[in-house]
Design an enzyme around this catalytic site. Structure first.
Site, mmCIF file in Angstrom:
data_model
loop_
_atom_site.group_PDB
_atom_site.id
_atom_site.type_symbol
_atom_site.label_atom_id
_atom_site.label_comp_id
_atom_site.label_asym_id
_atom_site.label_seq_id
_atom_site.Cartn_x
_atom_site.Cartn_y
_atom_site.Cartn_z
ATOM 1 N N CYS A 1 -4.225 2.468 5.230
ATOM 2 C CA CYS A 1 -4.503 3.275 6.421
ATOM 3 C C CYS A 1 -5.750 2.718 7.109
ATOM 4 O O CYS A 1 -6.791 2.535 6.448
ATOM 5 C CB CYS A 1 -4.748 4.728 6.027
ATOM 6 N N HIS B 1 15.943 12.946 3.687
ATOM 7 C CA HIS B 1 15.200 12.085 2.755
ATOM 8 C C HIS B 1 14.253 11.133 3.474
ATOM 9 O O HIS B 1 13.840 10.130 2.903
ATOM 10 C CB HIS B 1 16.184 11.315 1.863
ATOM 11 N N CYS C 1 -8.028 12.635 6.389
ATOM 12 C CA CYS C 1 -8.204 11.493 7.286
ATOM 13 C C CYS C 1 -7.592 11.804 8.647
ATOM 14 O O CYS C 1 -6.399 12.137 8.731
ATOM 15 C CB CYS C 1 -7.520 10.266 6.675
ATOM 16 N N ASN D 1 20.509 9.724 4.649
ATOM 17 C CA ASN D 1 20.223 8.306 4.839
ATOM 18 C C ASN D 1 18.875 8.111 5.530
ATOM 19 O O ASN D 1 18.419 8.967 6.281
ATOM 20 C CB ASN D 1 21.355 7.647 5.646
HETATM 21 N N1 APR Z 1 32.894 5.557 3.816
HETATM 22 C C1 APR Z 1 32.687 6.795 3.291
HETATM 23 N N2 APR Z 1 32.217 7.009 2.039
HETATM 24 C C2 APR Z 1 31.945 5.913 1.307
HETATM 25 C C3 APR Z 1 32.141 4.592 1.772
HETATM 26 C C4 APR Z 1 32.633 4.449 3.088
HETATM 27 N N3 APR Z 1 32.854 3.230 3.614
HETATM 28 N N4 APR Z 1 31.776 3.734 0.775
HETATM 29 C C5 APR Z 1 31.353 4.497 -0.259
HETATM 30 N N5 APR Z 1 31.474 5.796 0.041
HETATM 31 C C6 APR Z 1 31.102 6.956 -0.763
HETATM 32 C C7 APR Z 1 31.147 6.763 -2.242
HETATM 33 O O1 APR Z 1 32.429 7.062 -2.751
HETATM 34 C C8 APR Z 1 30.101 7.766 -2.727
HETATM 35 O O2 APR Z 1 30.701 9.026 -2.963
HETATM 36 O O3 APR Z 1 29.737 7.235 -0.464
HETATM 37 C C9 APR Z 1 29.135 7.883 -1.559
HETATM 38 C C10 APR Z 1 27.796 7.229 -1.817
HETATM 39 O O4 APR Z 1 27.177 7.923 -2.873
HETATM 40 P P1 APR Z 1 25.671 7.556 -3.264
HETATM 41 O O5 APR Z 1 25.551 6.092 -3.393
HETATM 42 O O6 APR Z 1 25.318 8.439 -4.427
HETATM 43 O O7 APR Z 1 24.829 7.971 -1.995
HETATM 44 P P2 APR Z 1 24.319 9.409 -1.598
HETATM 45 O O8 APR Z 1 25.338 10.441 -1.899
HETATM 46 O O9 APR Z 1 23.856 9.317 -0.204
HETATM 47 O O10 APR Z 1 23.051 9.603 -2.571
HETATM 48 C C11 APR Z 1 22.232 10.729 -2.327
HETATM 49 O O11 APR Z 1 20.590 9.832 -3.867
HETATM 50 O O12 APR Z 1 19.415 8.028 -4.684
HETATM 51 C C12 APR Z 1 19.344 9.136 -3.851
HETATM 52 O O13 APR Z 1 17.904 9.377 -2.026
HETATM 53 C C13 APR Z 1 19.074 8.732 -2.426
HETATM 54 O O14 APR Z 1 19.871 9.786 -0.397
HETATM 55 C C14 APR Z 1 20.273 9.264 -1.646
HETATM 56 C C15 APR Z 1 20.795 10.352 -2.565
#
Ligand code: APR
Length: 276
Positions: free
Chosen positions: A177, A118, A143, A101
């Site tokens: 910048c 990230h 720079c 995140n």
């Molecule tokens: N508590 C726990 N898990 C949850 C909740 C909650 N309240 N709500 C949703 N989820 C779960 C979903 O089921 C899903 O598996 O969180 C997950 C979110 O998945 P993504 O949206 O794919 O997010 P993430 O896994 O962090 O994505 C990874 O992808 O787009 C790139 O850079 C971006 O860091 C990100 C990476």
């Protein structure tokens, strides 16, 4: 009282890694990326706003999208899940957070060992357009303000790092910048970009060192982050998943809680740690 070990039905853990994805911040009001109806990628093509090519072609559009997400981040607060993780560290447990995140919520909750795989949305850096920089007549200079490649040498010798740090992710024209005039962008990892080597090395190290990894709110669809919990499992650490939509990891890990971060983590972490 120093808590020096974890006791969960016979499990002992001294070093805990908490691996988090967007679901960790869902209950703080920040949308996830892939949740079917509410995910950011359900409404926007990431190739249009989360790649260096998109920024080079349409910097203002990319900037504006990140400013909009930044609004949600700035108004969000850590939820009970973030606080439970931070409390654990404050109670003396050896906790490392590896987060995908970019919202700074683990740090705002009080966690101090946070690896931002990230990047961080609210931190800016210069957009290094290497093509332009190296296409110039003379080789680019570095720079001194943004450490980016300055495609030209007319930089402002009086500008300094503080001038750059004073610029924020706010609505308006894409900032430059103060030193070399390069466009600024959020310090996040876009699709097609490598992760910062130091962050990735620290994450692999935290996985190798831990004897318990808890994966929270991650779809495990994006590499190299997605491999981290699997590596923990492979090297013999205990692995727990917390996700209302369990991933493939759930069938292989030691415990899977099909619930939300803010609901499950406070109870789970409290039950994991016996006071000694
Ligand atoms: N508590 C726990 N898990 C949850 C909740 C909650 N309240 N709500 C949703 N989820 C779960 C979903 O089921 C899903 O598996 O969180 C997950 C979110 O998945 P993504 O949206 O794919 O997010 P993430 O896994 O962090 O994505 C990874 O992808 O787009 C790139 O850079 C971006 O860091 C990100 C990476």
């Amino acid at each position: 009282m120093k808590i020096s070990h974890v006791d969960f039905s016979g499990w002992q853990a001294n070093k805990v890694t908490i691996f988090t994805g967007a679901g960790m911040s869902a209950e703080s009001g920040i949308p996830t990326f892939r949740d079917r109806m509410t995910g950011l990628w359900a409404r926007t093509d990431p190739m249009e706003i989360a790649t260096p090519w998109a920024f080079r072609a349409h910097p203002q559009r990319v900037w504006d999208w990140h400013v909009h997400l930044g609004g949600a981040v700035l108004t969000a607060s850590p939820n009970a899940g973030h606080r439970a993780v931070a409390d654990l560290e404050q109670r003396g447990v050896h906790v490392t957070v590896i987060t995908q995140n970019i919202d700074n919520l683990h740090q705002r909750a009080g966690s101090t060992k946070v690896i931002e795989l990230h990047g961080n949305l609210l931190r800016l850096k210069s957009f290094v357009d290497e093509e332009a920089a190296f296409a110039a007549e003379r080789p680019p200079m570095i720079c001194p303000v943004c450490n980016g490649y300055a495609a030209w040498e007319e930089h402002d010798p009086y500008a300094n790092r503080d001038d750059l740090l004073a610029i924020q992710l706010l609505a308006g024209p894409v900032p430059h910048c103060p030193g070399c005039g390069a466009l600024l962008r959020p310090d996040v990892v876009w699709f097609g970009e490598p992760l910062a080597p130091e962050a990735l090395d620290a994450a692999w190290d935290a996985v190798e060192q831990c004897d318990l990894l808890i994966a929270v709110g991650a779809s495990l669809e994006v590499e190299p982050a997605a491999s981290l919990p699997w590596r923990a499992l492979q090297k013999g650490a205990r692995v727990i998943e917390v996700n209302p939509a369990p991933t493939a990891l759930a069938e292989h890990c030691h415990a899977s809680f099909a619930g939300s971060a803010a609901e499950v983590l406070p109870t789970l972490l409290a039950s994991l740690w016996a006071t000694t």
